[in-house]
Design a protein around this motif. Structure first.
Motif, PDB file in Angstrom:
ATOM      1  N   LYS A  95       0.846  -1.187   0.000  1.00  0.00           N
ATOM      2  CA  LYS A  95       0.000   0.000   0.000  1.00  0.00           C
ATOM      3  C   LYS A  95       0.884   1.241   0.000  1.00  0.00           C
ATOM      4  O   LYS A  95       1.845   1.335   0.763  1.00  0.00           O
ATOM      5  CB  LYS A  95      -0.910   0.010   1.227  1.00  0.00           C
ATOM      6  CG  LYS A  95      -1.906  -1.113   1.241  1.00  0.00           C
ATOM      7  CD  LYS A  95      -2.753  -1.040   2.489  1.00  0.00           C
ATOM      8  CE  LYS A  95      -3.733  -2.201   2.518  1.00  0.00           C
ATOM      9  NZ  LYS A  95      -4.527  -2.204   3.762  1.00  0.00           N
TER      10      LYS A  95
ATOM     11  N   ASN B  90       0.434   4.254   1.068  1.00  0.00           N
ATOM     12  CA  ASN B  90       0.475   5.039   2.294  1.00  0.00           C
ATOM     13  C   ASN B  90       1.369   4.380   3.348  1.00  0.00           C
ATOM     14  O   ASN B  90       2.096   5.060   4.076  1.00  0.00           O
ATOM     15  CB  ASN B  90      -0.937   5.239   2.836  1.00  0.00           C
ATOM     16  CG  ASN B  90      -1.005   6.373   3.827  1.00  0.00           C
ATOM     17  OD1 ASN B  90      -0.170   7.265   3.813  1.00  0.00           O
ATOM     18  ND2 ASN B  90      -1.988   6.331   4.698  1.00  0.00           N
ATOM     19  N   THR B  91       1.346   3.066   3.411  1.00  0.00           N
ATOM     20  CA  THR B  91       2.209   2.341   4.345  1.00  0.00           C
ATOM     21  C   THR B  91       3.670   2.530   3.972  1.00  0.00           C
ATOM     22  O   THR B  91       4.520   2.761   4.837  1.00  0.00           O
ATOM     23  CB  THR B  91       1.851   0.844   4.338  1.00  0.00           C
ATOM     24  OG1 THR B  91       0.464   0.709   4.612  1.00  0.00           O
ATOM     25  CG2 THR B  91       2.660   0.072   5.344  1.00  0.00           C
TER      26      THR B  91
ATOM     27  N   LYS C 194       4.665   6.127   4.886  1.00  0.00           N
ATOM     28  CA  LYS C 194       4.867   6.309   6.324  1.00  0.00           C
ATOM     29  C   LYS C 194       6.202   5.710   6.767  1.00  0.00           C
ATOM     30  O   LYS C 194       6.921   6.292   7.580  1.00  0.00           O
ATOM     31  CB  LYS C 194       3.726   5.673   7.112  1.00  0.00           C
ATOM     32  CG  LYS C 194       2.439   6.450   7.038  1.00  0.00           C
ATOM     33  CD  LYS C 194       1.361   5.736   7.819  1.00  0.00           C
ATOM     34  CE  LYS C 194       0.020   6.427   7.685  1.00  0.00           C
ATOM     35  NZ  LYS C 194      -1.032   5.686   8.401  1.00  0.00           N
ATOM     36  N   ARG C 195       6.522   4.548   6.226  1.00  0.00           N
ATOM     37  CA  ARG C 195       7.808   3.929   6.563  1.00  0.00           C
ATOM     38  C   ARG C 195       8.957   4.774   6.040  1.00  0.00           C
ATOM     39  O   ARG C 195       9.973   4.959   6.723  1.00  0.00           O
ATOM     40  CB  ARG C 195       7.864   2.518   5.983  1.00  0.00           C
ATOM     41  CG  ARG C 195       9.032   1.712   6.464  1.00  0.00           C
ATOM     42  CD  ARG C 195       8.914   0.280   6.015  1.00  0.00           C
ATOM     43  NE  ARG C 195      10.036  -0.506   6.464  1.00  0.00           N
ATOM     44  CZ  ARG C 195      10.254  -1.750   6.101  1.00  0.00           C
ATOM     45  NH1 ARG C 195       9.400  -2.371   5.302  1.00  0.00           N
ATOM     46  NH2 ARG C 195      11.303  -2.405   6.538  1.00  0.00           N
TER      47      ARG C 195
END
Length: 115
Positions: A58, A60-61, A64-65
């Motif tokens: 994904k 967004n994941t 964020k990472r």
């Protein structure tokens, strides 16, 4: 999915500097190599994060990472680890890019009133 960017030798140098290993405290991340491939895909294509192919996870994941790694200076440590032996295969200087100042070319400078 084919690994198009990172070789096994490059990944071996980068892996000790990545966050989310089993030995790290707290939660562990997913596949670090796949994550770095996703970051390199974004850098290579210049696409927005939302256009990240689903094979990387994904968007967004992954973003964020990425943001967490930037805050922890992980990319700086990875860059330092892989830049100890620079590969000069593609290093070149082209005269169309490097310009000499006009004084270095022997040109006459300044405005003068000519008779």
């Amino acid at each position: 999915m084919d690994r198009l960017s990172l070789t096994d030798a490059q990944w071996a140098k980068m892996q000790p500097h990545c966050l989310g290993k089993v030995t790290d405290p707290g939660r562990t991340g997913g596949d670090g190599r796949l994550f770095l491939e996703a970051v390199l895909w974004i850098a290579r294509t210049g696409s927005p994060w939302r256009d990240l192919p689903p094979s990387f996870g994904k968007w967004n994941t992954v973003f964020k990472r990425f943001r967490d790694w930037v805050k922890a200076d992980v990319f700086k440590r990875i860059f330092d680890a892989v830049s100890d032996e620079p590969d000069m295969e593609y290093a070149m200087v082209d005269a169309t890019i490097v310009r000499v100042h006009r004084h270095g070319q022997g040109a006459k400078g300044g405005l003068r009133a000519r008779p």
